[in-house]
Design a protein around this motif. Structure first.
Motif, PDB file in Angstrom:
ATOM      1  N   CYS A   9      40.609  46.606  43.885  1.00  0.00           N
ATOM      2  CA  CYS A   9      41.833  46.213  43.115  1.00  0.00           C
ATOM      3  C   CYS A   9      43.550  46.194  43.392  1.00  0.00           C
ATOM      4  N   CYS A  41      43.030  41.944  34.161  1.00  0.00           N
ATOM      5  CA  CYS A  41      42.073  42.797  33.172  1.00  0.00           C
ATOM      6  C   CYS A  41      42.172  42.899  32.243  1.00  0.00           C
ATOM      7  N   CYS A  44      39.218  39.149  36.702  1.00  0.00           N
ATOM      8  CA  CYS A  44      39.884  39.712  37.810  1.00  0.00           C
ATOM      9  C   CYS A  44      39.836  38.902  39.388  1.00  0.00           C
ATOM     10  N   CYS A  92      46.974  44.753  38.806  1.00  0.00           N
ATOM     11  CA  CYS A  92      47.272  43.745  37.754  1.00  0.00           C
ATOM     12  C   CYS A  92      47.364  43.456  36.552  1.00  0.00           C
TER      13      CYS A  92
HETATM   14  S1  SF4 Z   1      42.018  42.771  37.012  1.00  0.00           S
HETATM   15 FE1  SF4 Z   1      41.915  43.979  37.305  1.00  0.00          FE
HETATM   16  S2  SF4 Z   1      40.553  45.067  38.392  1.00  0.00           S
HETATM   17 FE2  SF4 Z   1      41.153  42.968  38.986  1.00  0.00          FE
HETATM   18  S3  SF4 Z   1      42.704  43.218  40.923  1.00  0.00           S
HETATM   19 FE3  SF4 Z   1      44.012  42.936  38.677  1.00  0.00          FE
HETATM   20  S4  SF4 Z   1      43.889  45.604  37.564  1.00  0.00           S
HETATM   21 FE4  SF4 Z   1      42.554  45.443  38.904  1.00  0.00          FE
END
Ligand code: SF4
Ligand SMILES: Nc1nc2c(c(=O)[nH]1)N[C@H]1C(S)=C(S)[C@@H](COP(=O)(O)OP(=O)(O)OC[C@H]3O[C@@H](n4cnc5c(=O)[nH]c(N)nc54)[C@H](O)[C@@H]3O)O[C@H]1N2
Ligand SMILES: Nc1nc2c(c(=O)[nH]1)N[C@H]1C(S)=C(S)[C@@H](COP(=O)(O)OP(=O)(O)OC[C@H]3O[C@@H](n4cnc5c(=O)[nH]c(N)nc54)[C@H](O)[C@@H]3O)O[C@H]1N2
Ligand code: SF4
Ligand code: SF4
Ligand code: SF4
Ligand code: SF4
Ligand SMILES: [Mo]
Lengths: 277, 452, 924
Positions: free
Chosen positions: A8, A14, A198, A11
């Motif tokens: 993770c 999600c 993700c 970012c």
């Molecule tokens: S989308 Fe969510 S779970 Fe995936 S890397 Fe980004 S913050 Fe982490």
């Protein structure tokens, strides 16, 4: 759900995907990703941890609910809120140790992109986008253009509304995208919006009891990796399994000073409008 | 006491002073404001409150409403407890305030419920709780709370009803009661027999016993349970929470009684009916309970500030002592302290005693407890949950908005209004005709007889 | 203003119908949610079964640079959600901006029809709506007369575009065909990353930056690469981060050279918190240690670089490579100039390099006998010569880790440790085998790599890259498994090299008379790439830079760009752009440039755009796709393709435009468009790509021979003219950049003639154009001591430069710009997290200072002595939400773009010295 913290990057895609999937209002993060720091310069560690509802096996939120609105669906263990029954006492929110409940202080539309805040309501000077749409066509009476009718489906076992945006005065939280699980589209079934978006494949959703499911497979693949569940001591028996190191005590949260939702909604509502726009 | 003229005691029923009108207007205005604020909240939703979600939104989902609810519950429990103690132990001196305490309870309970209603938003929401009672009774603390509040109301109501029949009969006969309500009085007097007093006294005695036994359980139990089931929130967990709550409840209830009694005494010149000794006694009791309250608090603070305390506990404690919650916390402590100092001083140096000062001090103490209750509710939500989550969530904050203040504190105005009405529909001090006739021994005997 | 769905041509009726169903569906869908305000007493009824059709349209992200393919979920002509396209193998998901742009699509403050300015430029704009016809006519009149007089009076400013720039290229090309050459076209490179590309492309061959082979690298030096927030070379973060995660999980250790820790997230095994702007010193020391410890890849240096080539160290040709009589012309033959002399250690003779190469250039075990060190004094043509490598050794000698520790503020131990690790893990001499098209090939294996991008925007950025590339070259970690790829272009291209060689070998090629404000090809900036942020400064001082025209005589079309926001110093850019007689902004929003400087705003599309997306490429896959408008275009907005078509037609260059488009899309015969009226963007896409691209993108695996240049000769994509067979790479690496050395001398001579002894003070960067990198102190260090911190910045994952400022979903995630400092510094200043502070910058050359206010955020992950303010906030200020939400300080108000704050290539340095003081306010 298995969440692989080794991958993770915080970012928060999600987080947004959950918001657009479920049309939640400003300030509601059914999926929330912690960003934290530990240690002192120059020996600093940084970590990221997604924190959706843990769909506990012994959910304290269900126990404290005075109306049975919050309940655990027996067939698949998803913890849901029956919006038709919920009285908005916020007990589940107070009674959940994970901080994943978001009350609908306002109608979801209002908090979404400042869409349906009208001038009259907030003392603003302009019309809302909804007003613009309404003035254009008198048949039109509200609703955001991105509003997805798939969220209006009736969810079993009660045949009531439990997916997506909760109405004012009711409680919302991650539903494990129940409308996807219950849909007959094989592309959607067994997926969640947060998992799908993700970019680094952190989130693995599926039936943990099925050894062939994506999360089970991933756990198997990373057999050697440390795994844990959050706040196991509370007896809630959470169902989100994390891979990677547990965040140590006393970490410092970083980059999560969100704007106070009401303040932001008010600001968006009372924004100045150039005549030429 | 029995020498006191019934006429004087029924004076509120017969005459209406200018002060009454002023007070009534005042209370009505506050009540109206409360209603308007509630309407505003209905219209615009919770957006008009300072409430928010704990967690990422750094808010507090329960605030002044719940704090005020807990406070009213405390007063209610304390009120009836005082009355029960008076009857149970036949504390004759205090008999004049017994009914005041009962009425306080009967008014406080709906006020508590009203605050829950404010907190729920829509009135029809209560209904969903009732319809799901069966399914949630075994787990939901709010259901317990609702149930016990209801039970209490029934008990307190019954208690008042059986102890007031004599007086109502008397007043009705004298035509002192509002005519329009006659059917209601008749209902109340259903099956009334002249001389039933002994029997009702006996019943009241047993009821009082029951109530006294229940008070610690409810005030010191259910309400803290309400929070303790969520023991993961820092500040809501701890073995002493129950007794601490009980102490606070009794303190605020005693204070409320002092204030109300003082008002009556002043309004009707009942210096001889509710004499100084009543206040002096209540003041003494207040000293004990304030001390107890402070003692429990110190307990928490000392452990919280201890270097080995868990991070979250020490964060919370330090925020109370010198952090973001320090202002409301110390304000409430100051209130308690002022009360304590005054009450102690007047106990040591009787010349310092005055009913007016006692009332002011009691008012301060009562409001301080309200503040304290609200701080208690909020603190657990400002520093919610456990490590490591508690470190990863930002610290919350909360400040009530004007509508919240209006509504929550407005219930005090509504209570005053109800009290003012009560004085017009029932004798607010027991007429005491047979006060001397029944003693505890008799009751016990009578009981035996009935049993046999 | 009303929401108007533009009917697509030829489908008017259908569109009307679908719009009505749209609104009906809206009504039904919203019945459950109720209307604001009254909902309190309404409970939702069970909904009647609803009729709606949901379809999925394949489109592409309109925000980021990698054009991720996305699927739009469309319900009755409404986009209700954007999701990553599962058929795209380059991505496994998208970033928050990809998902969040649905809010931009429906933004009520999008520009909805052409606007004309009604107030003075230089202040916040007031505009009035006009029709497309009016706009096109007025703009064509204005530009037409200027073009007719001198095409140099018309400029075209492009920013960080999406997709290939065929519409803009086509327009400019059509104009130049009609009005003659000279239109000044400027890109965004000089604020983006050309700082490093200037060096890399001259030392390697492609105009790009190093990208690691994450699947094989064992030691990765992350050089200021903000992996978890931004992207780097040609993608956004999503693909790189996934590959980095995979590598880290499998085999890779990561060392991070960056004043802040955040950008590498979880994937940081060692942090080197460097003093901003001193990267050059770090790499010089790296090279010092590698040389000292003998980590030198002889095969790589001798066979494929000019390290063994002999360079005159005296005489009239000092600095030039010694060449045989019959040597090829270095300007003509840029990939491998035959006849460059080396010392053959087998024979002890001086011979042309190619003569001592092994027969099979692909055999990694056969090393050329061209000596790196000769150990004796050599002469050629009567003058002393030394190998480039020897010169390098001498140059690096003083740059010890002890020295570098002083400059970079990194512990000496750490510099040494990382250098040694680099040398060790490179496994110099090792090979591995690869299966290529059924054939087993033995190739060098060098599992160390580095990556960088925007960090190259330092005052000495190109030089730092020069030193850093040498660090790669020393161990041969280039274009082989495990190493860095020095570019994504699969075919090396000699263009950029030829260009600098022309400037280097022709001493008269430089002048003091620029054609345009980018000053390209002049003494000021002989080799530049648009001077994005310096434009404002030059326009403000036309005489100092000898501009042929004043701003008032020129016009500029700004498309996909917001130079006022993105090019520091904001004040300078704002003033400069406002000087233009005419500015036309093609933009979906009222950008800062539009707000302050535009005479016309032409509204373009967002997600509702038709365009071909850029082909995506990861380590392992290619993807191509089109960006298809998933719903009929909203309001009266138009695609770029249509806008430039219209403008070209109005300027009598319609046919030329059509020709360019046909050519660009290989449309021939019946597929070709014959007139400008026929031309239609969606149709162009369909004819060129096929309609199936509307359904789904196409991903193909990237063949191994296209993943490592080492295998390149096998690629069907390369032709003879793209490469030489003398080396597997197809060209000779310039270990010693002869063209820089010579060009630098030219420039310095010119400056000394023009400015005398003060030239270096006024134009510090002229010291940096050299064949080998050497150190000097950054100009900003001349600021008074009270400016005690170095300001730098970074990008945030939630935003894309200025173009997301108005997006409420992204604002929700990242609402404000914070002034980031180490808690230790905050404590010194007596401030804490949440306090309001004033940050004041100082220009050491001009003595100007600028200030902004912001809220403090303390992070242990920020180097003490530095201040970091991310970009993206305090821009797009004309947007009512941006204004209302008060996003805080814009860091481009603090940086500056005058000499001392730009590199010799005209690249903006995002560094300046600042002081910080509390304002007394507490905004927590
Ligand atoms: S989308 Fe969510 S779970 Fe995936 S890397 Fe980004 S913050 Fe982490
Ligand atoms: N301080 C600081 N400054 C920086 C950077 C930094 O990191 N820090 N980054 C630099 C870098 S790397 C770069 S590449 C530059 C980028 O600089 P620019 O390319 O100028 O990027 P933006 O600021 O995003 O401005 C793009 C403009 O294009 C508009 N736009 C968006 N979509 C479209 C479209 O479809 N068509 C058209 N015609 N216009 C559109 C947007 O509304 C916006 O006004 O910024 C540089 N500036
Ligand atoms: N979310 C997001 N992604 C983007 C973009 C965006 O705007 N938003 N823009 C895209 C574009 S156009 C580009 S060019 C790329 C840029 O991609 P990157 O180059 O990866 O990203 P930046 O944040 O610009 O990089 C600046 C990094 O350099 C560090 N740094 C600053 N000064 C110094 C220094 O002196 N020395 C060292 N060693 N490090 C230093 C900063 O701390 C930061 O980590 O990102 C692309 N991706
Ligand atoms: S995480 Fe909280 S809300 Fe979710 S099931 Fe568990 S207790 Fe309930
Ligand atoms: S807010 Fe709704 S779901 Fe939560 S406890 Fe109260 S009634 Fe149950
Ligand atoms: S599972 Fe669905 S509802 Fe839950 S966090 Fe993920 S996207 Fe949101
Ligand atoms: S990674 Fe870049 S291209 Fe992909 S969705 Fe995000 S901003 Fe768009
Ligand atoms: Mo860039």
């Amino acid at each position: 759900m298995v969440i692989d913290l080794e991958r993770c990057m915080g970012c928060r895609a999600c987080v947004v995907a959950c918001k657009t999937e479920n049309e939640t209002p400003r300030g509601a993060f059914w999926m929330n990703v912690f960003r934290y720091e530990n240690g002192e310069f120059p020996d600093v560690e940084q970590g990221f941890q997604p924190n959706p509802c843990h769909h506990c096996s012994e959910p304290s939120c269900v126990d404290v609910c005075p109306t049975t609105a919050r309940f655990k669906r027996e067939e698949d263990g998803i913890v849901l809120t029956d919006y038709d029954t919920c009285i908005g006492c916020r007990y589940c929110e107070v009674g959940c140790p994970y901080g994943v409940n978001y009350f609908s202080w306002r109608q979801p539309d209002e908090g979404q992109y400042g869409f349906d805040i009208s001038a009259e309501q907030e003392g603003g000077s302009g019309e809302s986008l909804a007003d613009i749409l309404r003035s254009h066509d008198e048949d039109y009476d509200g609703g955001a253009p991105w509003s997805d009718p798939d969220l209006d489906v009736e969810i079993e076992p009660r045949g009531t509304e439990m997916a997506g945006r909760p109405e004012t005065g009711t409680m919302g939280k991650c539903t494990f995208c129940v409308h996807r699980q219950d849909s007959d589209d094989p592309e959607l079934e067994d997926t969640t919006a947060c998992e799908e978006v993700c970019p680094t494949n952190v989130i693995h959703f599926g039936d943990m009891d099925d050894p062939d499911s994506d999360p089970s497979q991933h756990l198997e693949e990373k057999r050697g990796t440390n795994r844990f569940r959050m706040l196991e001591g509370t007896g809630n028996q959470p169902n989100v399994v994390y891979l990677g190191d547990k965040p140590p005590e006393g970490v410092r949260n970083m980059e999560d000073r969100y704007k106070e939702p009401e303040e932001a909604i008010d600001a968006e509502a009372t924004r100045r409008r150039g005549d030429w726009l | 006491m029995s020498t006191i003229d019934r006429d004087r005691l029924t004076e509120p029923l017969r005459t209406t002073s200018q002060a009454y009108y002023v007070a009534f207007a005042l209370a009505a205005t506050v009540s109206l404001a409360t209603g308007v604020a509630y309407f505003l909240q209905l219209r615009h939703g919770f957006a008009v409150t300072g409430l928010g979600d704990w967690g990422t939104a750094r808010g507090v989902p329960w605030g002044l409403y719940i704090g005020t609810f807990v406070w009213w519950i405390g007063i209610a429990h304390g009120g009836i407890a005082i009355s029960a103690a008076v009857r149970l132990f036949d504390l004759e001196t205090y008999m004049p305030i017994a009914r005041i305490a009962e009425v306080i309870t009967l008014i406080a309970l709906p006020m508590a419920a009203t605050n829950i209603l404010f907190d729920l938003g829509r009135p029809d929401h209560l209904w969903a709780m009732i319809t799901n009672w069966g399914a949630t009774m075994h787990t939901s603390p709010l259901t317990w709370d609702m149930t016990t509040t209801f039970l209490y109301f029934v008990m307190a109501g019954t208690y008042l009803a059986i102890t007031i029949r004599d007086d109502v009969r008397y007043c009705l006969d004298k035509g002192m009661l509002p005519e329009k309500l006659t059917p209601l009085y008749n209902l109340l007097l259903w099956g009334y027999e002249e001389g039933e007093t002994v029997k009702t006294r006996q019943m009241a005695w047993w009821l009082a016993l029951g109530i006294l036994l229940l008070v610690p359980l409810m005030s010191g139990g259910v309400v803290p349970w309400l929070f303790a089931t969520m023991g993961m929130h820092e500040g809501w967990f701890g073995a002493a929470t129950g007794p601490a709550m009980l102490a606070e409840s009794l303190t605020s209830a005693l204070a409320a009684v002092v204030v109300t009694a003082a008002v009556f005494r002043y309004a009707y010149g009942w210096d001889d009916i509710i004499d100084d000794s009543v206040f002096k006694g209540l003041n003494k009791a207040l000293i004990a309970f304030i001390l107890l309250t402070i003692w429990f608090l110190l307990q928490d603070i000392v452990t919280g500030l201890h270097p080995v305390a868990p991070t979250a506990t020490s964060d919370l404690t330090s925020s109370l002592v010198y952090g973001s919650m320090a202002a409301p916390f110390w304000l409430s402590m100051t209130g308690l302290a002022i009360g304590l100092v005054y009450f102690s001083m007047q106990a040591l140096k009787p010349s310092l005693f005055s009913v007016r000062a006692s009332a002011v001090a009691a008012l301060l103490v009562s409001l301080a407890i309200l503040q304290k209750k609200t701080v208690f509710v909020v603190e657990g939500l400002i520093y919610p949950t456990q490590e490591p989550l508690s470190s990863m969530f930002p610290t919350g904050s909360y400040f009530p908005t004007l509508p919240e203040f209006t509504m929550a504190l407005g219930t005090i105005g509504v209570a005053a209004l109800l009290f003012l009405v009560a004085t017009k529909v029932m004798p607010i001090v027991e007429l005491q005709e047979h006060a001397g006739d029944v003693d505890v021994g008799d009751v016990a005997e009578a009981e035996e007889v009935t049993e046999a | 203003m009303s929401l108007d769905v533009t009917d697509k041509e030829g489908s008017g009726d259908e569109a009307t119908v679908s719009r009505r169903t749209l609104l009906k569906a809206l009504a039904v869908a919203s019945a459950g949610t109720g209307v604001a305000g009254t909902q309190y007493f309404t409970t939702s009824e069970a909904q009647e079964a609803m009729n709606f059709t949901a379809e999925e349209v394949s489109t592409a992200c309109w925000i980021g640079k990698q054009d991720c393919t996305m699927r739009a979920k469309v319900v009755n002509d409404r986009v209700v959600q954007l999701r990553p396209d599962p058929d795209d193998e380059v991505i496994d998901g998208i970033c928050p901006k990809g998902v969040g742009q649905i809010a931009d699509l429906y933004d009520p403050y999008r520009v909805k029809q052409p606007l004309r300015r009604t107030n003075e430029k230089g202040e916040m704009g007031e505009f009035e709506p006009i029709s497309w016809e009016e706009a096109a006519e007025e703009i064509a009149d204005d530009l037409g007369s200027k073009l007719m007089d001198d095409p140099r009076r018309v400029h075209f400013q492009i920013g960080r575009v999406k997709g290939p720039e065929w519409h803009m290229d086509g327009w400019v090309s059509a104009l130049e065909q009609v009005y003659g050459e000279g239109v000044n076209v400027r890109g965004h490179g000089n604020v983006c990353a050309s700082g490093n590309k200037m060096a890399l492309s001259r030392m390697g061959a492609a105009f790009t930056s190093p990208e690691p082979d994450f699947h094989n690298t064992e030691f990765f030096l992350n050089w200021g690469w903000n992996a978890t927030n931004a992207g780097g070379p040609h993608l956004c973060n999503v693909t790189y981060s996934r590959e980095m995660a995979e590598g880290h999980e499998a085999q890779m250790d990561v060392a991070v050279l960056d004043p802040q820790r955040r950008g590498s997230g979880k994937w940081c095994d060692e942090w080197l918190p460097i003093e901003p702007g001193t990267d050059l010193a770090f790499f010089l020391a790296m090279n010092n240690v590698l040389l000292d410890e003998g980590y030198v890849d002889h095969w790589f240096l001798r066979n494929t670089t000019n390290a063994p080539c002999l360079v005159y160290t005296e005489g009239p040709d000092e600095g030039e490579i010694a060449r045989a009589e019959d040597a090829e012309d270095p300007v003509e033959e840029v990939l491998w100039t035959e006849g460059e002399l080396v010392y053959d250690e087998d024979t002890g003779e001086i011979t042309p390099h190619e003569e001592v190469l092994p027969d099979d250039p692909h055999d990694p075990t056969k090393t050329a006998s061209a000596a790196l060190q000769t150990g004796e004094r050599l002469e050629w043509n009567g003058y002393e010569v030394q190998t480039a490598f020897e010169l390098f050794e001498q140059e690096m000698e003083n740059y010890t880790p002890e020295w570098a520790a002083e400059v970079t503020d990194l512990p000496e131990r750490q510099i040494r440790r990382v250098a040694e690790r680099w040398g060790e893990e490179a496994r110099i001499g090792s090979t591995t085998t690869l299966e290529v098209d059924g054939e087993t090939r033995r190739v060098p294996y060098r599992p160390v790599s580095m990556s960088l991008y925007h960090v190259g925007q330092q005052e000495m950025g190109p030089t730092a890259m020069q030193a850093g590339f040498l660090t790669l070259m020393l161990v041969g970690a280039i274009e082989v498994p495990g190493a860095s790829r020095t570019g994504y272009a699969n075919a090396p291209y000699g263009g950029p090299r030829r260009h600098v060689r022309e400037l280097a070998f022709d001493r008269d090629s430089l002048s003091w008379e620029p054609d345009a404000p980018d000053l390209e090809g002049t003494y000021f900036h002989p080799d530049a790439n648009g001077s994005y942020s310096k434009i404002g400064h030059v326009l403000n001082n036309p005489d100092r830079y000898n501009l042929p025209y004043d701003g008032g005589e020129m016009a500029c079309v700004v498309c996909y760009a917001d130079p006022v926001a993105g090019g520091p110093n904001k004040r300078r850019s704002l003033d400069g752009y406002s000087r233009y007689d005419t500015v036309v902004a093609v933009d979906p929003f009222v950008s800062d440039t539009a707000a302050y400087a535009a005479d016309y705003i032409l509204p373009t599309t967002t997600v509702d755009k038709n365009e071909n997306a850029k082909d995506g490429m990861s380590n392992t896959h290619y993807t191509s796709s089109t960006r298809t408008a998933p719903i009929p275009q909203l309001w009266d907005c138009r695609d770029e393709g249509e806008i430039f078509k219209e403008l070209a037609a109005e300027l009598d260059a319609g046919d030329e435009y059509v020709d360019v488009i046909n050519d660009r899309f290989d449309l021939e015969g019946g597929d070709a468009f014959t007139s400008v009226e026929d031309l239609d963007v969606a149709e162009t896409m369909d004819r060129s790509y096929g309609e199936e691209f509307r359904e789904s993108p196409e991903s193909t695996e990237r063949p191994l021979y296209e993943r490592y240049w080492y295998l390149l000769p096998d690629s069907p994509h390369t032709t003879e003219e793209h490469r030489t067979d003398l080396t597997p790479y197809g060209f000779k690496f310039q270990f010693y950049v002869e063209s820089f050395e010579l060009m630098g001398e030219n420039v310095r001579e010119g400056f000394h003639e023009e400015y005398g002894d003060t030239a270096e003070d006024e134009f510090p960067y002229i010291q940096d154009i050299n064949g080998l990198p050497s150190w000097r102190e950054p100009t900003m260090w001349r600021s008074p001591d009270e400016y005690e911190y170095t300001l730098f910045d970074m990008k945030k994952i939630e935003h894309k430069q200025s173009r997301t400022a108005q997006n409420p979903l992204l604002n929700e995630l990242d609402p404000k710009s914070y002034v980031r400092m180490n808690p230790e510094d905050a404590e010194d200043l007596g401030i804490e997290e949440g306090d309001r502070v004033r940050v004041e910058s100082h220009n050491a050359v001009t003595d100007d200072s600028y200030s902004v206010e912001g809220e403090l955020m303390t992070l242990e992950g920020v180097k003490p002595g530095t201040v970091c303010i991310p970009y993206h906030h305090g821009v797009g200020v004309a947007h009512p939400s941006v204004e209302a939400l008060d996003e805080g300080a814009n860091v481009n108000n603090l940086f500056d773009s005058t000499e001392g704050y730009i590199s010799w290539s005209g690249d903006q340095a995002f560094h300046i010295r600042v002081k910080v003081e509390p304002t007394g306010g507490d905004a927590a």
